[in-house]
Design a protein around this motif. Sequence first.
Motif, PDB file in Angstrom:
ATOM      1  N   GLU A  85       0.831  -1.210   0.000  1.00 56.53           N
ATOM      2  CA  GLU A  85       0.000   0.000   0.000  1.00 56.53           C
ATOM      3  C   GLU A  85       0.866   1.261   0.000  1.00 56.53           C
ATOM      4  O   GLU A  85       0.570   2.222  -0.717  1.00 56.53           O
ATOM      5  CB  GLU A  85      -0.925   0.007   1.219  1.00 56.53           C
ATOM      6  CG  GLU A  85      -2.049  -0.995   1.125  1.00 56.53           C
ATOM      7  CD  GLU A  85      -2.906  -1.005   2.391  1.00 56.53           C
ATOM      8  OE1 GLU A  85      -2.992   0.042   3.075  1.00 56.53           O
ATOM      9  OE2 GLU A  85      -3.482  -2.058   2.689  1.00 56.53           O
ATOM     10  N   GLN A  88       2.388   1.714  -3.521  1.00 60.72           N
ATOM     11  CA  GLN A  88       1.408   2.195  -4.493  1.00 60.72           C
ATOM     12  C   GLN A  88       1.080   3.664  -4.253  1.00 60.72           C
ATOM     13  O   GLN A  88       0.979   4.443  -5.200  1.00 60.72           O
ATOM     14  CB  GLN A  88       0.135   1.347  -4.423  1.00 60.72           C
ATOM     15  CG  GLN A  88       0.320  -0.052  -4.942  1.00 60.72           C
ATOM     16  CD  GLN A  88      -0.886  -0.935  -4.691  1.00 60.72           C
ATOM     17  OE1 GLN A  88      -1.895  -0.500  -4.150  1.00 60.72           O
ATOM     18  NE2 GLN A  88      -0.775  -2.201  -5.091  1.00 60.72           N
ATOM     19  N   TYR A  89       0.927   4.038  -3.015  1.00 55.65           N
ATOM     20  CA  TYR A  89       0.595   5.422  -2.688  1.00 55.65           C
ATOM     21  C   TYR A  89       1.716   6.372  -3.098  1.00 55.65           C
ATOM     22  O   TYR A  89       1.471   7.393  -3.736  1.00 55.65           O
ATOM     23  CB  TYR A  89       0.304   5.561  -1.190  1.00 55.65           C
ATOM     24  CG  TYR A  89      -0.143   6.943  -0.811  1.00 55.65           C
ATOM     25  CD1 TYR A  89      -1.473   7.307  -0.969  1.00 55.65           C
ATOM     26  CD2 TYR A  89       0.750   7.897  -0.329  1.00 55.65           C
ATOM     27  CE1 TYR A  89      -1.905   8.584  -0.642  1.00 55.65           C
ATOM     28  CE2 TYR A  89       0.332   9.165  -0.005  1.00 55.65           C
ATOM     29  CZ  TYR A  89      -0.995   9.511  -0.168  1.00 55.65           C
ATOM     30  OH  TYR A  89      -1.407  10.772   0.144  1.00 55.65           O
ATOM     31  N   ARG A  91       4.131   5.901  -5.285  1.00 60.97           N
ATOM     32  CA  ARG A  91       4.331   5.938  -6.735  1.00 60.97           C
ATOM     33  C   ARG A  91       3.233   6.732  -7.435  1.00 60.97           C
ATOM     34  O   ARG A  91       3.480   7.361  -8.459  1.00 60.97           O
ATOM     35  CB  ARG A  91       4.412   4.520  -7.272  1.00 60.97           C
ATOM     36  CG  ARG A  91       5.657   3.813  -6.751  1.00 60.97           C
ATOM     37  CD  ARG A  91       6.376   3.041  -7.822  1.00 60.97           C
ATOM     38  NE  ARG A  91       7.708   2.689  -7.391  1.00 60.97           N
ATOM     39  CZ  ARG A  91       8.027   1.579  -6.739  1.00 60.97           C
ATOM     40  NH1 ARG A  91       7.113   0.691  -6.453  1.00 60.97           N
ATOM     41  NH2 ARG A  91       9.275   1.344  -6.395  1.00 60.97           N
ATOM     42  N   SER A  92       2.015   6.707  -6.903  1.00 58.44           N
ATOM     43  CA  SER A  92       0.934   7.433  -7.569  1.00 58.44           C
ATOM     44  C   SER A  92       0.861   8.899  -7.144  1.00 58.44           C
ATOM     45  O   SER A  92       0.442   9.748  -7.926  1.00 58.44           O
ATOM     46  CB  SER A  92      -0.412   6.743  -7.328  1.00 58.44           C
ATOM     47  OG  SER A  92      -0.740   6.775  -5.957  1.00 58.44           O
ATOM     48  N   HIS A  93       1.265   9.230  -5.930  1.00 60.88           N
ATOM     49  CA  HIS A  93       1.130  10.594  -5.436  1.00 60.88           C
ATOM     50  C   HIS A  93       2.439  11.398  -5.428  1.00 60.88           C
ATOM     51  O   HIS A  93       2.396  12.629  -5.419  1.00 60.88           O
ATOM     52  CB  HIS A  93       0.538  10.595  -4.020  1.00 60.88           C
ATOM     53  CG  HIS A  93      -0.893  10.186  -3.983  1.00 60.88           C
ATOM     54  ND1 HIS A  93      -1.290   8.872  -3.938  1.00 60.88           N
ATOM     55  CD2 HIS A  93      -2.029  10.928  -4.009  1.00 60.88           C
ATOM     56  CE1 HIS A  93      -2.606   8.815  -3.921  1.00 60.88           C
ATOM     57  NE2 HIS A  93      -3.082  10.041  -3.969  1.00 60.88           N
ATOM     58  N   TYR A  94       3.562  10.695  -5.396  1.00 64.96           N
ATOM     59  CA  TYR A  94       4.855  11.377  -5.324  1.00 64.96           C
ATOM     60  C   TYR A  94       5.866  10.775  -6.303  1.00 64.96           C
ATOM     61  O   TYR A  94       6.971  10.411  -5.921  1.00 64.96           O
ATOM     62  CB  TYR A  94       5.415  11.290  -3.891  1.00 64.96           C
ATOM     63  CG  TYR A  94       4.510  11.883  -2.861  1.00 64.96           C
ATOM     64  CD1 TYR A  94       4.482  13.259  -2.647  1.00 64.96           C
ATOM     65  CD2 TYR A  94       3.668  11.073  -2.094  1.00 64.96           C
ATOM     66  CE1 TYR A  94       3.636  13.811  -1.695  1.00 64.96           C
ATOM     67  CE2 TYR A  94       2.820  11.618  -1.148  1.00 64.96           C
ATOM     68  CZ  TYR A  94       2.803  12.988  -0.954  1.00 64.96           C
ATOM     69  OH  TYR A  94       1.970  13.530  -0.019  1.00 64.96           O
ATOM     70  N   PRO A  95       5.512  10.703  -7.563  1.00 65.21           N
ATOM     71  CA  PRO A  95       6.415  10.043  -8.522  1.00 65.21           C
ATOM     72  C   PRO A  95       7.738  10.792  -8.721  1.00 65.21           C
ATOM     73  O   PRO A  95       8.728  10.176  -9.125  1.00 65.21           O
ATOM     74  CB  PRO A  95       5.604   9.998  -9.821  1.00 65.21           C
ATOM     75  CG  PRO A  95       4.621  11.103  -9.679  1.00 65.21           C
ATOM     76  CD  PRO A  95       4.308  11.204  -8.215  1.00 65.21           C
ATOM     77  N   ASN A 101      11.035   7.856  -3.222  1.00 64.49           N
ATOM     78  CA  ASN A 101      11.041   6.672  -4.082  1.00 64.49           C
ATOM     79  C   ASN A 101      12.237   5.779  -3.792  1.00 64.49           C
ATOM     80  O   ASN A 101      12.144   4.552  -3.906  1.00 64.49           O
ATOM     81  CB  ASN A 101      10.983   7.091  -5.555  1.00 64.49           C
ATOM     82  CG  ASN A 101       9.571   7.384  -5.977  1.00 64.49           C
ATOM     83  OD1 ASN A 101       8.760   6.483  -6.140  1.00 64.49           O
ATOM     84  ND2 ASN A 101       9.257   8.670  -6.115  1.00 64.49           N
TER      85      ASN A 101
END
Length: 113
Positions: A85, A88-89, A91-95, A101
């Motif tokens: 989780e 995923q969070y 990578r989707s919100h702070y790429p 990362n």
Amino acid sequence: MEIEKNYRINSLFEFYQPLLTKKQNDYLELYYGDDYSLGEIAENFHVSRQAVYDNIKRTESILEDYEQKLHLYAEFQARNRQADEIQQYVRSHYPDDDQLNELVNHLESLEEE
């Protein structure tokens, strides 16, 4: 159903293998790990097929009992779900956050160990 049971027993075996006797280890390794039949195991150890069956069933019960008391496998699964989780969070919100990362990548590498 059988696939799930095999996966669960193999997973429990990974966690609790050091707590089992050599015979329990050997039988489970051959039966679940190497896909030997009860007859093949019985032949290798010069015992009856029923003796192998009884030992495997008793060992499965022991593994479940260890898990019921110690919860190592359940806690491992919960940590992995939480890590997924987080990954995923991030990578989707702070790429574009390289430091965050990098931490997520480190978390992934810990999961693989």
